[in-house]
Design a protein around this motif. Structure first.
Motif, PDB file in Angstrom:
ATOM      1  N   GLY A 197     -21.786   4.852 -39.990  1.00 32.72           N
ATOM      2  CA  GLY A 197     -23.184   4.765 -39.565  1.00 32.72           C
ATOM      3  C   GLY A 197     -23.506   3.433 -38.925  1.00 32.72           C
ATOM      4  N   ALA A 198     -22.928   2.350 -39.471  1.00 32.23           N
ATOM      5  CA  ALA A 198     -23.171   1.026 -38.904  1.00 32.23           C
ATOM      6  C   ALA A 198     -22.686   0.933 -37.464  1.00 32.23           C
ATOM      7  CB  ALA A 198     -22.476  -0.028 -39.759  1.00 32.23           C
ATOM      8  N   SER A 199     -21.563   1.575 -37.167  1.00 36.20           N
ATOM      9  CA  SER A 199     -20.954   1.449 -35.836  1.00 36.20           C
ATOM     10  C   SER A 199     -21.419   2.511 -34.841  1.00 36.20           C
ATOM     11  CB  SER A 199     -19.425   1.502 -35.959  1.00 36.20           C
ATOM     12  OG  SER A 199     -19.010   2.677 -36.618  1.00 36.20           O
ATOM     13  N   THR A 200     -22.273   3.446 -35.283  1.00 32.83           N
ATOM     14  CA  THR A 200     -22.789   4.471 -34.369  1.00 32.83           C
ATOM     15  C   THR A 200     -24.308   4.390 -34.292  1.00 32.83           C
ATOM     16  OG1 THR A 200     -22.672   6.092 -36.201  1.00 32.83           O
ATOM     17  CG2 THR A 200     -20.841   6.042 -34.644  1.00 32.83           C
ATOM     18  N   ASN A 201     -25.007   5.012 -35.239  1.00 25.45           N
ATOM     19  CA  ASN A 201     -26.467   5.031 -35.199  1.00 25.45           C
ATOM     20  C   ASN A 201     -27.076   3.636 -35.244  1.00 25.45           C
ATOM     21  OD1 ASN A 201     -25.426   7.542 -36.807  1.00 25.45           O
ATOM     22  ND2 ASN A 201     -27.333   8.194 -35.852  1.00 25.45           N
ATOM     23  N   GLY A 202     -26.551   2.779 -36.121  1.00 22.93           N
ATOM     24  CA  GLY A 202     -27.133   1.457 -36.255  1.00 22.93           C
ATOM     25  C   GLY A 202     -26.821   0.534 -35.103  1.00 22.93           C
ATOM     26  N   VAL A 221     -22.056  14.017 -24.455  1.00 22.05           N
ATOM     27  CA  VAL A 221     -21.213  15.073 -23.890  1.00 22.05           C
ATOM     28  C   VAL A 221     -19.854  15.094 -24.590  1.00 22.05           C
ATOM     29  CG1 VAL A 221     -20.041  15.894 -21.824  1.00 22.05           C
ATOM     30  CG2 VAL A 221     -22.350  14.964 -21.645  1.00 22.05           C
ATOM     31  N   PHE A 222     -19.227  13.941 -24.649  1.00 22.82           N
ATOM     32  CA  PHE A 222     -17.877  13.880 -25.221  1.00 22.82           C
ATOM     33  C   PHE A 222     -17.891  13.925 -26.739  1.00 22.82           C
ATOM     34  CE2 PHE A 222     -17.256  12.443 -20.903  1.00 22.82           C
ATOM     35  CZ  PHE A 222     -16.075  13.093 -20.559  1.00 22.82           C
ATOM     36  N   ASP A 223     -19.026  13.590 -27.337  1.00 22.40           N
ATOM     37  CA  ASP A 223     -19.183  13.751 -28.772  1.00 22.40           C
ATOM     38  C   ASP A 223     -19.035  15.218 -29.158  1.00 22.40           C
ATOM     39  OD1 ASP A 223     -19.828  13.597 -31.412  1.00 22.40           O
ATOM     40  OD2 ASP A 223     -21.920  13.089 -31.104  1.00 22.40           O
ATOM     41  N   VAL A 224     -19.620  16.111 -28.356  1.00 20.86           N
ATOM     42  CA  VAL A 224     -19.506  17.545 -28.623  1.00 20.86           C
ATOM     43  C   VAL A 224     -18.042  17.958 -28.628  1.00 20.86           C
ATOM     44  CG1 VAL A 224     -20.045  19.844 -27.759  1.00 20.86           C
ATOM     45  CG2 VAL A 224     -21.776  18.037 -27.641  1.00 20.86           C
ATOM     46  N   VAL A 225     -17.312  17.523 -27.604  1.00 21.62           N
ATOM     47  CA  VAL A 225     -15.887  17.862 -27.501  1.00 21.62           C
ATOM     48  C   VAL A 225     -15.109  17.283 -28.687  1.00 21.62           C
ATOM     49  CG1 VAL A 225     -13.805  17.633 -26.085  1.00 21.62           C
ATOM     50  CG2 VAL A 225     -16.039  17.976 -24.995  1.00 21.62           C
ATOM     51  N   GLY A 226     -15.338  15.990 -28.958  1.00 17.64           N
ATOM     52  CA  GLY A 226     -14.588  15.322 -30.014  1.00 17.64           C
ATOM     53  C   GLY A 226     -14.860  15.881 -31.395  1.00 17.64           C
ATOM     54  N   THR A 227     -16.122  16.222 -31.674  1.00 20.42           N
ATOM     55  CA  THR A 227     -16.466  16.703 -33.007  1.00 20.42           C
ATOM     56  C   THR A 227     -15.934  18.112 -33.257  1.00 20.42           C
ATOM     57  OG1 THR A 227     -18.477  15.375 -32.885  1.00 20.42           O
ATOM     58  CG2 THR A 227     -18.356  16.991 -34.642  1.00 20.42           C
ATOM     59  N   ILE A 228     -16.056  18.982 -32.256  1.00 28.90           N
ATOM     60  CA  ILE A 228     -15.509  20.332 -32.410  1.00 28.90           C
ATOM     61  C   ILE A 228     -13.989  20.268 -32.552  1.00 28.90           C
ATOM     62  CG2 ILE A 228     -15.194  22.562 -31.266  1.00 28.90           C
ATOM     63  CD1 ILE A 228     -17.956  22.207 -30.042  1.00 28.90           C
ATOM     64  N   ALA A 264      -9.759   3.378 -36.902  1.00 31.72           N
ATOM     65  CA  ALA A 264      -8.948   2.338 -36.261  1.00 31.72           C
ATOM     66  C   ALA A 264      -9.211   2.294 -34.754  1.00 31.72           C
ATOM     67  CB  ALA A 264      -7.468   2.587 -36.539  1.00 31.72           C
ATOM     68  N   LEU A 265      -9.237   3.450 -34.121  1.00 33.36           N
ATOM     69  CA  LEU A 265      -9.474   3.488 -32.677  1.00 33.36           C
ATOM     70  C   LEU A 265     -10.891   3.027 -32.333  1.00 33.36           C
ATOM     71  CD1 LEU A 265      -7.713   6.865 -31.770  1.00 33.36           C
ATOM     72  CD2 LEU A 265      -6.870   4.539 -31.398  1.00 33.36           C
ATOM     73  N   ARG A 266     -11.851   3.377 -33.168  1.00 35.65           N
ATOM     74  CA  ARG A 266     -13.224   2.938 -32.911  1.00 35.65           C
ATOM     75  C   ARG A 266     -13.334   1.422 -32.990  1.00 35.65           C
ATOM     76  NH1 ARG A 266     -17.942   5.453 -36.538  1.00 35.65           N
ATOM     77  NH2 ARG A 266     -17.031   7.352 -35.632  1.00 35.65           N
ATOM     78  N   GLY A 267     -12.696   0.834 -33.995  1.00 30.55           N
ATOM     79  CA  GLY A 267     -12.756  -0.621 -34.134  1.00 30.55           C
ATOM     80  C   GLY A 267     -12.133  -1.339 -32.960  1.00 30.55           C
ATOM     81  N   ILE A 268     -11.012  -0.843 -32.466  1.00 29.54           N
ATOM     82  CA  ILE A 268     -10.362  -1.465 -31.310  1.00 29.54           C
ATOM     83  C   ILE A 268     -11.267  -1.406 -30.088  1.00 29.54           C
ATOM     84  CG2 ILE A 268      -8.431  -1.229 -29.689  1.00 29.54           C
ATOM     85  CD1 ILE A 268      -6.750  -0.234 -32.072  1.00 29.54           C
ATOM     86  N   ASP A 328     -15.006   9.894 -30.367  1.00 33.72           N
ATOM     87  CA  ASP A 328     -14.838   9.419 -31.742  1.00 33.72           C
ATOM     88  C   ASP A 328     -16.166   9.290 -32.497  1.00 33.72           C
ATOM     89  OD1 ASP A 328     -13.067   8.483 -33.776  1.00 33.72           O
ATOM     90  OD2 ASP A 328     -13.773   6.453 -33.413  1.00 33.72           O
ATOM     91  N   TRP A 329     -17.285   9.599 -31.846  1.00 35.29           N
ATOM     92  CA  TRP A 329     -18.625   9.253 -32.361  1.00 35.29           C
ATOM     93  C   TRP A 329     -18.862   9.776 -33.778  1.00 35.29           C
ATOM     94  CZ3 TRP A 329     -22.387   6.069 -30.581  1.00 35.29           C
ATOM     95  CH2 TRP A 329     -23.676   6.209 -31.104  1.00 35.29           C
ATOM     96  N   VAL A 330     -18.878  11.088 -33.967  1.00 35.41           N
ATOM     97  CA  VAL A 330     -18.997  11.653 -35.314  1.00 35.41           C
ATOM     98  C   VAL A 330     -17.840  12.592 -35.607  1.00 35.41           C
ATOM     99  CG1 VAL A 330     -21.458  11.383 -35.728  1.00 35.41           C
ATOM    100  CG2 VAL A 330     -20.666  13.316 -34.391  1.00 35.41           C
ATOM    101  N   ALA A 331     -16.697  12.300 -35.014  1.00 33.08           N
ATOM    102  CA  ALA A 331     -15.491  13.049 -35.365  1.00 33.08           C
ATOM    103  C   ALA A 331     -15.145  12.850 -36.833  1.00 33.08           C
ATOM    104  CB  ALA A 331     -14.320  12.595 -34.486  1.00 33.08           C
ATOM    105  N   THR A 332     -15.714  11.827 -37.447  1.00 36.84           N
ATOM    106  CA  THR A 332     -15.462  11.539 -38.862  1.00 36.84           C
ATOM    107  C   THR A 332     -16.120  12.545 -39.800  1.00 36.84           C
ATOM    108  OG1 THR A 332     -17.366  10.058 -38.857  1.00 36.84           O
ATOM    109  CG2 THR A 332     -15.198   9.076 -38.465  1.00 36.84           C
TER     110      THR A 332
END
Length: 438
Positions: free
Chosen positions: A259-264, A293-300, A320-324, A351-355
Motif C-alpha cells: 500500500g505504501a508503494s502504490t496508493n500512498g 491499463v497494464f494493472d488489469v493485465v498484470g492482476t489477471i 523485488a521488481l517493484r523496489g528496483i 506489478d501494481w496489485v499483482a500482489t
C-alpha cells in the motif's frame, strides 16, 4: 420426480457447466461485482489531482492535504474487516449499496468546503468509511461464496476492476480539473457512485443458495449460513486469533509496504511530482491511467499464476521488481514523456496489485472460513501503510522541496517485503469445509 429433476439440473449447472451449456450464475455475479467496483473507483482517481488545486485555492500545505488523503486511506483499510463481517450479517447487497451512498454524500459535500477540517470530514472520514466497505474484502467475500474453482483467476479479475475504473475516470477527471475546476470533478465522483446503487440492488445476490445453486466448481450444495450476529465482535475475535500467528504479521507487513508503494506513493504523489518537473497535469494523469491499463493485465495474469504456482515466491518476485523500478524513477521524471518513463509505467502497472491474488490465496490457505475477514485486516495494514506514506510524502515535499528521498525509501521497503514473503511458512490450517488450499 419434479424435485429430483430440478436438483439434477441445478447440480449440472453448479459444477461449472460440464454437463450443461448454460453459464453458471457465479460468473454473472462476478460481472456485477466488477462493474460495481469500476463505478466506485472514481473516488480512487481524484486525490492526487486535488493536491495542487487545493493548495493554490486555499493555501493549504501539501502536508495538510496529505493528512486528509491519509485519513481516507486509513479508514479505507480499517473499515474493511468490519465490512466483511457486516456482509455476513446483513448481506453483500445492503452493505455495498449503503457504502456507495456514503461515498456520494462525502464527495458531493466537498464542493461547499472552505476549511481544512471540512476536507478531513468529507473526503477523509465519509469517503474513507464508504470506500472501506467497497474494499478488496468485498471481492474476496464474493469469490469465497460463489466460487470453489478458479478462485485465483476471479480474484485477479475483480482486483483489476479498480484499475479499470482508474483507467476510465482518471483522464476525464484530470481534464475536468484543468479545464473547469476541481468542484465539477468531485460532483462527477458523487454521481458515479450513485449511478451504481440501482445496479447493485437489482442484480447482485448474496449467496448461491439464494438462487438454488452450488458454488461454481463445487461438488455439493452449500446451504446459506444464518446471519452472523455480532459483526464487530467477530471481526475483533478473528483478528485476536490470527494475530497469534507469525504468518499474519508477515502478510500484514508485506501488504503494508504494498500500500505504501502504490496508493500512498504513486497514486497520491506521482502527479504532483511529475508536475514539479514541468510535466502537465493531464499528461501525468494519463500516465497513471496507462498504469491502470497494464494493472488489469498484470492482476489477471497474477490470478492465473496463483492457481498454478507457489504464492510466496510470486510475492517475493513482485516486491523485488517493484523496489528496483522505484530506485530508477527520480532519474526518469522530466517535462515530457519519453520511452524510459513509458517503460517504467508499463512495468509498474503490471506489478501494481499483482500482489493481491497470492495474498488472498495465502489467507485462504492459512485461515479457512475466516479468510475474508483476515484479509480485511491484512488490507487494513495495506491502507495504513498507504496512509503513512501519503502524509509523509507530502511532508517530505514541503521540507526537502522534492520527492526523491520518498522514492528511494519506498524502494528499500519493497526489498524488505520480498524477503518477508519468502519466510512465510506453508502451514495450512483446517477450518471445516471452508478451508481451501489455493
Amino acid at each position: 420426480m419434479k424435485t429430483e429433476d430440478s436438483e439434477v439440473a441445478v447440480g449440472r449447472e453448479a459444477t461449472g457447466g460440464e454437463t450443461s451449456r448454460r453459464v453458471h450464475r457465479a460468473w454473472f455475479v462476478a460481472v456485477v461485482t466488477f462493474v460495481t467496483i469500476v463505478g466506485a473507483a472514481a473516488f480512487r482517481s481524484l486525490p492526487g489531482l486535488l493536491i495542487d488545486p487545493l493548495h493554490q485555492e486555499f493555501g493549504w500545505s501539501r502536508g495538510t492535504i496529505g493528512a486528509a488523503v491519509s485519513l481516507n486511506l486509513a479508514l479505507y483499510g480499517l473499515t474493511a474487516p468490519f465490512a466483511a463481517a457486516l456482509m455476513d450479517r446483513f448481506g453483500i447487497r445492503r452493505v455495498v449499496a449503503v457504502a456507495l451512498t456514503v461515498i456520494a454524500v462525502g464527495a458531493g459535500a466537498t464542493v461547499w468546503m472552505d476549511s481544512a477540517w471540512q476536507l478531513l470530514l468529507c473526503w477523509g472520514l465519509l469517503v474513507g468509511l464508504g470506500s472501506g466497505s467497497m474494499a478488496l474484502a468485498f471481492a474476496a467475500t464474493v469469490t469465497d461464496r460463489w466460487f470453489t474453482a478458479r478462485r485465483g483467476l476471479v480474484t485477479g479479475i475483480l482486483t483489476a476492476a479498480s484499475a479499470s475504473g482508474q483507467l476510465i475516470f482518471l483522464p476525464v477527471l484530470s481534464w475536468i480539473v484543468e479545464t473547469h475546476d476541481w468542484r465539477p470533478a468531485a460532483v462527477t465522483v458523487a454521481l458515479a457512485a450513485l449511478a451504481v446503487v440501482p445496479f447493485v440492488w437489482l442484480l447482485l445476490r448474496d449467496h448461491p443458495a439464494d438462487v438454488g445453486l452450488k458454488p461454481y466448481g463445487a461438488t455439493e450444495f452449500v446451504p446459506k449460513p444464518p446471519p452472523a450476529k455480532g459483526a464487530a465482535r467477530r471481526a475483533v475475535t478473528v483478528l485476536a486469533t490470527a494475530s497469534r500467528t507469525g504468518t499474519f504479521w508477515l502478510l500484514a507487513g508485506t501488504f503494508a509496504i504494498c500500500g505504501a508503494s502504490t496508493n500512498g506513493l504513486i497514486q497520491t504523489h506521482f502527479v504532483p511530482a511529475a508536475h514539479d518537473h514541468g510535466m502537465p497535469i493531464t499528461a501525468a494523469a494519463s500516465l497513471l491511467a496507462v498504469i491502470g491499463v497494464f494493472d488489469v493485465v498484470g492482476t489477471i495474469a497474477s490470478g492465473w499464476f496463483t492457481d498454478r504456482f507457489e504464492p510466496r515466491r510470486l510475492l517475493a518476485v513482485y516486491y523485488a521488481l517493484r523496489g528496483i523500478s522505484l530506485l530508477f524513477l527520480p532519474m526518469l521524471l522530466a517535462p515530457s514523456v519519453h520511452p524510459p518513463m513509458l517503460f517504467f509505467i508499463v512495468f509498474y502497472g503490471l506489478d501494481w496489485v499483482a500482489t493481491v491474488p497470492p495474498t488472498v490465496a495465502l489467507c485462504r490457505e492459512q485461515f479457512g472460513d475466516d479468510s475474508a475477514i483476515v484479509f480485511g485486516w491484512v488490507l487494513a495494514s495495506h491502507q495504513l501503510g498507504a496512509a503513512v506514506v501519503a502524509f509523509l510524502g507530502g511532508l517530505a515535499r514541503d521540507v526537502f522541496g522534492s520527492y526523491d528521498l520518498v522514492w528511494y525509501a519506498s524502494g528499500a521497503l519493497c526489498a524488505a517485503a520480498a524477503l518477508m514473503a519468502l519466510v512465510i511458512r506453508r502451514r495450512p490450517v483446517a477450518s471445516g469445509a471452508g478451508a481451501a488450499v489455493a
